[in-house]
Design an enzyme around this catalytic site. Structure first.
Site: not given
Ligand code: KIV
Length: 269
Positions: A52, A91, A121, A123, A186
């Site tokens: 994202d 994401d 992915k 968060e 991170e």
């Molecule tokens: O959105 C992204 O690019 C990320 C990476 C920094 C891990 O989550």
């Protein structure tokens, strides 16, 4: 359908687990479009992340928060078509992982069906473990993301190092226990990342988390020197694409102004 012999075999969650078992470091890089997806794949990385971060590095927003599900699907579909060997991870944008298991499963299923990616992915803290378990339960591989969670930038008080070791361990452990096949760490201290990596049964992929992680991830625009702003200290620039492009554009403009372009060989008919 059996893939043709010329089709390279896709990197799977099992390959990532095997790499960790033999201590082969994993590589993951972001891509948001067809040419960079192809370049990443041809470079032989294990995973291509449609992050994202597209909202910041491509759309020029000041955070990842504005990224929408439709935008992630748009970019995810393009990158998935470009990449034939690496695992493509897309994401889940804010705030889908906070809207309950059903909503998150629906969103993750849309991402998987409409992009052709292999994993999502998300968060989250230990508070999102039920969401990870729900998505994994639907047969969708999930990569966790703990530590500095850019979607929570306002709550965290900026893009800063996260140092609460107990909490970071609990968040990473909760993601793995819920079925995540890997966890991004991170901006956390090296020693904490090393402790989490030793504790988890799945690979850790670090960004600003030191060399003891099982793998590393960087934003492609940072890595190749295309980011408009100052890059974080943990980035190593491997190219100066911004300077290369700026120079090419300036020379082309000059040639146009001096009628040096197009030349005889560049004229049709
Ligand atoms: O959105 C992204 O690019 C990320 C990476 C920094 C891990 O989550």
């Amino acid at each position: 359908m059996t893939p043709s012999p010329s089709t390279p075999r896709r990197v799977t969650v099992l390959d990532l687990a095997s790499a960790r078992a033999v201590r082969r470091p994993l590589s993951m890089v972001t891509a948001y479009d067809w040419p960079t997806g192809r370049l990443a794949d041809e470079a032989g990385v294990d995973c291509v992340l449609v992050g994202d971060s597209v909202a910041m590095v491509v759309a020029g927003r000041s955070s990842t928060i504005p990224a929408t599900l439709d935008q992630m699907i748009y970019h995810g579909e393009i990158v998935s078509r470009a990449v034939s060997r690496a695992m493509v991870v897309v994401d889940l944008p804010f705030p889908l992982q906070h809207l309950g298991v059903r909503t998150a499963v629906k969103a993750a299923a849309r991402v998987l069906k409409e992009t052709g990616c292999q994993a999502v992915k998300l968060e989250g803290t230990a508070g999102q473990a039920d969401v990870i378990a729900g998505i994994v339960g639907a047969g969708i591989p999930v990569m966790g993301h703990v530590g500095l969670r850019p979607q929570a930038v306002h709550q965290l008080g900026g893009y800063r190092m996260q140092r609460d070791e107990e909490r970071l361990l609990a968040d990473a452990r909760a993601a793995a226990d819920a079925g995540a096949f890997a966890v991004v760490l991170e901006c956390i201290p090296r020693t904490v990342a090393a402790a989490i990596t030793a504790d988890l049964p799945v690979p850790t992929i670090g960004i600003g988390a030191g060399p003891e992680c099982d793998g590393q991830v960087l934003v492609m625009h940072d890595l190749v020197g295309l980011s408009p702003d100052r890059v974080p200290k943990f980035v190593r620039g491997y190219a100066d694409a911004k300077a290369t492009i700026a120079d090419a554009l300036a020379r082309w403009r000059k040639d146009v102004e001096q009628r040096a372009f197009p030349g005889p060989g560049e004229t049709l008919g």
